[in-house]
Design an enzyme around this catalytic site. Structure first.
Site, PDB file in Angstrom:
ATOM      1  N   GLN A  18      16.632  -0.700  39.718  1.00  0.00           N
ATOM      2  CA  GLN A  18      16.032  -2.015  39.508  1.00  0.00           C
ATOM      3  C   GLN A  18      15.381  -2.062  38.129  1.00  0.00           C
ATOM      4  O   GLN A  18      14.741  -1.110  37.698  1.00  0.00           O
ATOM      5  CB  GLN A  18      14.989  -2.301  40.599  1.00  0.00           C
ATOM      6  CG  GLN A  18      15.569  -2.314  42.009  1.00  0.00           C
ATOM      7  CD  GLN A  18      16.411  -3.552  42.285  1.00  0.00           C
ATOM      8  OE1 GLN A  18      16.326  -4.546  41.562  1.00  0.00           O
ATOM      9  NE2 GLN A  18      17.232  -3.488  43.321  1.00  0.00           N
ATOM     10  N   TYR A  47      25.010  -1.022  50.571  1.00  0.00           N
ATOM     11  CA  TYR A  47      24.888  -1.104  49.110  1.00  0.00           C
ATOM     12  C   TYR A  47      23.585  -0.375  48.728  1.00  0.00           C
ATOM     13  O   TYR A  47      22.722  -0.940  48.071  1.00  0.00           O
ATOM     14  CB  TYR A  47      24.868  -2.556  48.631  1.00  0.00           C
ATOM     15  CG  TYR A  47      26.002  -3.409  49.141  1.00  0.00           C
ATOM     16  CD1 TYR A  47      27.208  -3.463  48.453  1.00  0.00           C
ATOM     17  CD2 TYR A  47      25.879  -4.146  50.322  1.00  0.00           C
ATOM     18  CE1 TYR A  47      28.259  -4.245  48.924  1.00  0.00           C
ATOM     19  CE2 TYR A  47      26.930  -4.925  50.798  1.00  0.00           C
ATOM     20  CZ  TYR A  47      28.110  -4.981  50.096  1.00  0.00           C
ATOM     21  OH  TYR A  47      29.136  -5.760  50.562  1.00  0.00           O
ATOM     22  N   GLU A  71      27.264   3.364  50.209  1.00  0.00           N
ATOM     23  CA  GLU A  71      27.267   3.031  48.781  1.00  0.00           C
ATOM     24  C   GLU A  71      28.642   3.374  48.195  1.00  0.00           C
ATOM     25  O   GLU A  71      29.224   4.409  48.525  1.00  0.00           O
ATOM     26  CB  GLU A  71      26.138   3.826  48.075  1.00  0.00           C
ATOM     27  CG  GLU A  71      26.242   3.932  46.579  1.00  0.00           C
ATOM     28  CD  GLU A  71      26.222   2.575  45.852  1.00  0.00           C
ATOM     29  OE1 GLU A  71      25.489   1.662  46.275  1.00  0.00           O
ATOM     30  OE2 GLU A  71      26.961   2.445  44.862  1.00  0.00           O
ATOM     31  N   ASP A 114      21.997  -5.124  50.209  1.00  0.00           N
ATOM     32  CA  ASP A 114      21.571  -5.445  48.839  1.00  0.00           C
ATOM     33  C   ASP A 114      22.801  -5.421  47.938  1.00  0.00           C
ATOM     34  O   ASP A 114      22.973  -4.528  47.109  1.00  0.00           O
ATOM     35  CB  ASP A 114      20.530  -4.398  48.399  1.00  0.00           C
ATOM     36  CG  ASP A 114      19.977  -4.680  47.013  1.00  0.00           C
ATOM     37  OD1 ASP A 114      20.275  -5.740  46.436  1.00  0.00           O
ATOM     38  OD2 ASP A 114      19.232  -3.820  46.508  1.00  0.00           O
ATOM     39  N   CYS A 141      20.417 -11.009  44.315  1.00  0.00           N
ATOM     40  CA  CYS A 141      20.068 -11.387  42.945  1.00  0.00           C
ATOM     41  C   CYS A 141      20.800 -12.662  42.534  1.00  0.00           C
ATOM     42  O   CYS A 141      20.583 -13.165  41.429  1.00  0.00           O
ATOM     43  CB  CYS A 141      20.331 -10.250  41.961  1.00  0.00           C
ATOM     44  SG  CYS A 141      22.028  -9.689  41.974  1.00  0.00           S
TER      45      CYS A 141
END
Ligand SMILES: C[S@@+](CC[C@H](N)C(=O)[O-])C[C@H]1O[C@@H](n2cnc3c(N)ncnc32)[C@H](O)[C@@H]1O
Length: 183
Positions: A18, A47, A71, A114, A141
């Site tokens: 991040q 994710y 992932e 995410d 996002c």
């Protein structure tokens, strides 16, 4: 530092992390608020990157719960393996979320996801909904991709319980949202 717990992460220099320095703690708090009481639960962390949410979720599920983290980036999985070292209730899987969920028939009490800007998309939403988790915590996002996936989840009986937005990209039009959906 989250409450009285400190989590330490090692991430490849060019791996995903991040951007805003407050983002890891802010988003982790929002995710832990969103999942609610998961003591003893099975939680999917989709994710999962280098495991930002994986270790705090492992602490939240306690000794009787499990976390399955998925992932797609091999190096991020290697980082996550190091970051979650010693947490035997964490299972890390490398591969595209859509593929791993299609091959893994196990259930989930709560799902955290995410995804990248494109969002999760219909196949992943359907695989999530098929597990009938009581809650889905969606970190996004891109509000447009989030809205699309919320509408897919609504087709399976999930409604928005809360939606928080965080100014993690100051001086830009971007924001990070955390949506909690319940069945
Ligand atoms: C927004 S990042 C979130 C990572 C982590 N939750 C965090 O906050 O640090 C999205 C992650 O999804 C991974 N990813 C992108 N597409 C994927 C896919 N189809 N299947 C699995 N992982 C994917 C990326 O490698 C990246 O680590």
């Amino acid at each position: 530092m989250l409450g009285d717990r400190e989590h330490t992460y090692r991430v490849a220099a060019d791996g995903f992390w991040q951007v805003h320095r407050e983002a890891p703690a802010t988003l982790t708090r929002a995710v832990l608020d969103g999942v609610g009481d998961v003591d003893g639960a099975r939680v999917l962390d989709l994710y999962s990157g280098a495991g930002l949410f994986t270790s705090p979720l492992a602490a939240a599920v306690g000794d009787d719960g499990t976390v399955l983290a998925v992932e797609g980036d091999e190096r991020a999985v290697r980082d996550a393996r190091r970051n979650a070292h010693g947490l035997d209730r964490v299972e890390l899987r490398h591969g595209p979320v859509e593929q791993v969920l299609a091959q893994d028939g196990s259930g989930a009490d709560v799902v955290v996801l995410d995804p990248p800007r494109v969002g999760a998309g219909r196949a992943v939403v359907e695989a999530v909904a098929a597990r009938q988790p009581s809650r889905v915590v969606y970190v996004a996002c891109d509000p447009a991709a989030l809205a699309r996936d919320v509408s897919y989840l609504a087709e399976h009986g999930y409604g928005l319980a809360s939606l928080r937005a965080f100014d993690l990209f100051p001086m830009t039009h971007h924001l990070e949202a955390v949506a909690v959906l319940t069945r």
